[in-house]
Design a protein around this motif. Sequence first.
Motif, short mmCIF file in Angstrom:
data_model
loop_
_atom_site.label_atom_id
_atom_site.label_comp_id
_atom_site.label_asym_id
_atom_site.label_seq_id
_atom_site.Cartn_x
_atom_site.Cartn_y
_atom_site.Cartn_z
N SER A 29 0.83 -1.21 0.00
CA SER A 29 0.00 0.00 0.00
C SER A 29 0.86 1.26 0.00
CB SER A 29 -0.93 0.02 1.21
OG SER A 29 -0.18 0.22 2.40
N ASP A 30 2.19 1.08 0.01
CA ASP A 30 3.14 2.18 0.03
C ASP A 30 2.96 3.05 1.28
OD1 ASP A 30 5.39 3.36 -1.08
OD2 ASP A 30 4.21 4.94 -2.05
N ASP A 31 2.53 2.41 2.37
CA ASP A 31 2.36 3.08 3.65
C ASP A 31 3.74 3.47 4.18
OD1 ASP A 31 2.09 3.54 6.50
OD2 ASP A 31 0.14 2.57 6.38
N GLN A 32 3.96 4.74 4.45
CA GLN A 32 5.26 5.24 4.87
C GLN A 32 5.39 5.42 6.38
OE1 GLN A 32 7.89 5.69 2.67
NE2 GLN A 32 6.49 4.69 1.24
N ARG A 33 4.41 4.91 7.14
CA ARG A 33 4.51 5.05 8.60
C ARG A 33 5.78 4.40 9.11
NH1 ARG A 33 -1.05 2.75 10.71
NH2 ARG A 33 -0.94 1.76 8.70
N THR A 34 6.30 4.97 10.18
CA THR A 34 7.52 4.43 10.78
C THR A 34 7.22 3.90 12.17
OG1 THR A 34 8.14 6.59 11.70
CG2 THR A 34 9.00 6.04 9.51
#
Length: 158
Positions: A29-34
Amino acid sequence: MVVPQGQMREAFAELLGINVGRGLRLLLSDDQRTTPIRCAVASFDVRDGIGTASTFIIDTDVVLAQGEGTLNLRNERLDIRIDGESKKPRLLRVWSPITVSGPIRSPSVGVDEAAIAGQVGLIAAIGALVAPVAGVLGLIEPGLAEDANCGALISQAR
């Protein structure tokens, strides 16, 4: 190597523990959460050009990963296994270490196929002996890993 704190993409932290369902969903989903890195420590004892991991820990909020293996400085090759354990319950966890091997400049990253075959066999046996639905139990991670003692690990590495 010591990383006293930091961040990494949550998808990679989940995949470090081979949490397939959540890790792939975040990655695709290309989720960029860290997620925070509590600490990471890698220490190698080197003799005759071959470093053997004496400590190899990556501790994030979601996964505790421990590694073992060698770093051959004579022929510039790696042979490392990293086994991640989830700190939170997860469905669809593959019970296999990640392998990093080959030339230092372009290592191959994979999974231990024998461990995956063992997990598939366990799932099939549970499904055949108990009930097909019970086979799903072989894919559940209870999330029992605890935080590493980062302070002690960092002080020992220095």
